[in-house]
Design an enzyme around this catalytic site. Structure first.
Site, PDB file in Angstrom:
ATOM      1  N   GLU A 125       0.992  -1.187   0.021  1.00  0.00           N
ATOM      2  CA  GLU A 125       0.035  -0.006   0.070  1.00  0.00           C
ATOM      3  C   GLU A 125       0.797   1.448   0.038  1.00  0.00           C
ATOM      4  OE1 GLU A 125      -2.988   0.011  -0.531  1.00  0.00           O
ATOM      5  OE2 GLU A 125      -4.029  -1.818   0.014  1.00  0.00           O
ATOM      6  N   ASP A 266      -4.228  -9.649  -7.875  1.00  0.00           N
ATOM      7  CA  ASP A 266      -4.791  -8.694  -8.951  1.00  0.00           C
ATOM      8  C   ASP A 266      -3.655  -8.020  -9.638  1.00  0.00           C
ATOM      9  OD1 ASP A 266      -4.624  -7.437  -6.493  1.00  0.00           O
ATOM     10  OD2 ASP A 266      -6.199  -5.903  -7.058  1.00  0.00           O
ATOM     11  N   GLU A 385     -19.475  -5.783  -3.103  1.00  0.00           N
ATOM     12  CA  GLU A 385     -18.023  -6.223  -2.922  1.00  0.00           C
ATOM     13  C   GLU A 385     -17.949  -7.549  -3.474  1.00  0.00           C
ATOM     14  OE1 GLU A 385     -14.585  -5.375  -1.054  1.00  0.00           O
ATOM     15  OE2 GLU A 385     -15.695  -3.812  -2.593  1.00  0.00           O
ATOM     16  N   GLU A 450     -12.822   0.201  -9.343  1.00  0.00           N
ATOM     17  CA  GLU A 450     -12.318  -0.723 -10.343  1.00  0.00           C
ATOM     18  C   GLU A 450     -13.412  -0.936 -11.458  1.00  0.00           C
ATOM     19  OE1 GLU A 450     -10.313  -1.682  -6.715  1.00  0.00           O
ATOM     20  OE2 GLU A 450     -12.401  -1.709  -7.327  1.00  0.00           O
ATOM     21  N   THR A 539      -1.780   0.774  -9.921  1.00  0.00           N
ATOM     22  CA  THR A 539      -2.718   0.362  -9.590  1.00  0.00           C
ATOM     23  C   THR A 539      -3.797   1.046  -8.665  1.00  0.00           C
ATOM     24  OG1 THR A 539      -3.955  -2.027  -8.900  1.00  0.00           O
ATOM     25  CG2 THR A 539      -1.920  -0.869  -7.614  1.00  0.00           C
TER      26      THR A 539
END
Length: 549
Positions: A125, A266, A385, A450, A539
């Site tokens: 992160e 991902d 979600e 996304e 991302t």
């Protein structure tokens, strides 16, 4: 911190000129004055929401990681280094908010990575939000203060790679380690149980930092990970893809039975074509790895769901590889969809254009349409979600709706006897399941980007105007239902059918302003603003400049 395990042989950056890359963006027709007026009105509505959130952040949570959008309190889950501010730098620039950009850069220049508010740092992160945020804002503005902060963040992250095998610590107890090292003890060792995404998602940020600075140390760090991924790609239980969890301590990336493009895996896949572009096509290994992994995913992870209108859409899901007593393996699909995995449509669209793979664009279209359909199928117009649907026997054949099959699967997914479908209507009503959904495992919407990300990318790569309509419907639903007095808040349950606003949680992650609002703004902007032929997004939606050939 002192270096315990210095690099003995440094991998240099690829030399030579960048390869001319194929065009990624579509050729857009000139819009009419009415179309331009409507588009600009939508773009400005998104900007107005961003400005509202930004002003609330400045007033109530300045220099904190996040604003709690209901209580107005500051929160610091990401080290206390002003995550929302850093994530928003490039959004401020892109939206033309130059005065606020200057204020934010001046404040960011004073962030100290030597003090931290959390016991543990999520290195992944920190990389995508902080290093990515500084690099992108520098690429856009050229402000040297941002390059200095990128180098500071890069040096801090590079210290996580100071292990015997130069594999990184991904969950890093920074204060504890620094104190122990200062006293001459406690060395760090890579962990044996690491999420794939947290291992394979440094390539873009570290590579870009090395390119800008000319210092190959960051590129060398990620090149070691890439080499392991490449060497073990064909020897996993699902050859072509890597398992969800890998062993960084022993450098074993090919054991494990869970395979997905979704959460916790991902961005390792997402970064393959994007790093290829970022390096100007000078490392073909990223193209090879991408094509192998997508060939496997298209064969095993994508499924066509049985839905009432029979639309030909795809959902990306998890595959678990089981080993029988006779030693043979069998892939089994777990047809869970996720909002997070909606990024995959955009990834495939970029890969399709970059590597001239028309089948990938076809799959991208169906994946994006699947996410749009899922938004539209829920009563609020917002996707949950996670959820389960019913896979059709084949992704290529027609798949007629069967109410009985749906009700039996609803019962099975809720642990009930599927032989007595008389109970199904009660479960469907209690769980507020739209037709096509067997279970909604996580009813939240946490302001995720996304879906709009892939709608934006597919629009930029194909120019199809229905995507603008879909994006606006998504925007209106999200803005209406998440708006608070101060900003926008995550939703705890998007399945409500009584017409009232859904319950909210006091949470607004930095990606709302760094990603979600940016993609909504860009899809309603002129296509040459942050062209996909000139920039590639990390991302966290931070655009990095692609080198010119």
């Amino acid at each position: 911190m002192r270096v315990r395990y210095p690099v003995q042989s440094m991998s240099p950056l690829p030399s030579g000129k960048a390869v001319p890359l194929p065009k990624i963006q579509a050729a857009f027709d000139k819009e009419s004055s009415d179309e331009a007026h409507a588009r600009l009105a939508k773009r400005d509505a998104v900007k107005k929401t961003f400005v509202r959130c930004w002003e609330s952040y400045k007033t109530h949570a300045w220099m904190s990681d996040e604003l709690a959008p209901i209580s107005g309190s500051p929160r610091n889950p990401f080290g206390g280094w002003a995550a929302t501010l850093v994530d928003s730098l490039d959004t401020l620039w892109i939206m033309g908010l130059r005065h606020d950009f200057e204020i934010a850069v001046a404040a960011a220049a004073n962030i100290s990575f030597e003090t931290v508010t959390t016991d543990e740092i999520n290195v992944f992160e920190t990389n995508i939000r902080y290093l990515g945020g500084f690099l992108s804002a520098y690429d856009l503005s050229g402000d040297k203060r941002l390059l200095r902060k990128a180098k500071e963040a890069g040096d801090m992250l590079y210290a996580a790679f100071d292990t015997p095998n130069r594999m990184p610590i991904t969950r890093w107890r920074l204060r504890e380690l620094a104190g122990a090292q200062a006293q001459g003890g406690k060395e760090q060792v890579a962990h044996d149980n690491v999420l794939l995404a947290e291992m394979g998602s440094f390539t873009m940020e570290f590579t870009r930092l090395s390119i800008i600075t000319g210092d190959p140390k960051w590129f060398d760090a990620v090149n070691r990970i890439t080499a392991i991924l490449e060497s073990q790609q064909d020897s996993t239980a699902l050859p072509g893809m890597w398992p969800l969890v890998v062993n960084a301590r022993d450098q074993v990336f090919n054991r494990g039975g869970a395979f997905t493009l979704g959460a916790m895996a991902d961005s390792t896949y997402e970064y393959l074509p994007k790093t290829y572009a970022l390096l100007g096509g000078r490392m073909p290994v990223y193209r090879t790895m991408y094509q192998k992994s997508m060939a496997t995913a298209m064969q095993h992870n994508f499924y066509r769901p049985m839905i009432p209108d029979g639309l030909d859409i795809l959902i990306s899901a998890m595959v678990n590889v089981r080993t029988a007593d006779n030693g043979k393996t069998k892939p089994e699909l777990d047809p869970e969809g996720q909002h997070l995995v909606c990024f995959a449509g955009g990834m495939l669209a970029i890969g399709a254009k970059l590597f001239k793979l028309p089948e990938h664009l076809e799959k991208a279209q169906k994946l994006v349409d699947g996410c749009i359909w899922t938004y539209q199928a829920l009563p609020l117009g917002i996707m949950p979600e996670s959820f389960h649907m019913i896979p059709c026997p084949s992704i290529n054949d027609s798949c007629p709706w069967d109410e009985t099959v749906w009700k039996k699967e609803v019962l099975r997914r809720h642990g009930m006897d599927a032989g007595d479908i008389s109970q199904a209507d009660t479960v469907i009503g209690q769980k507020r399941l739209p037709k096509g959904f067997a279970r909604i495992g996580d009813t939240r919407y946490i302001l995720r980007p996304e879906a709009i990300e892939s709608v934006f990318v597919l629009y930029r790569t194909t120019g199809q105007k229905y995507l603008l309509e879909a994006a606006w419907a998504m925007w209106e639903a999200i803005e209406k239902n998440t708006r608070t007095t101060l900003a926008n808040a995550a939703l705890t349950d998007i399945t409500g059918t009584d017409g009232s606003l859904p319950p909210k949680s006091d949470s607004m992650e930095s990606f709302w302003m760094g990603e979600t609002l940016k993609y909504f703004y860009l899809i309603f902007s002129k296509p040459d603003l942050i062209s996909l032929d000139e920039y590639v997004f990390n991302t966290e939606a931070h655009p990095f400049r692609i080198p010119a050939p």
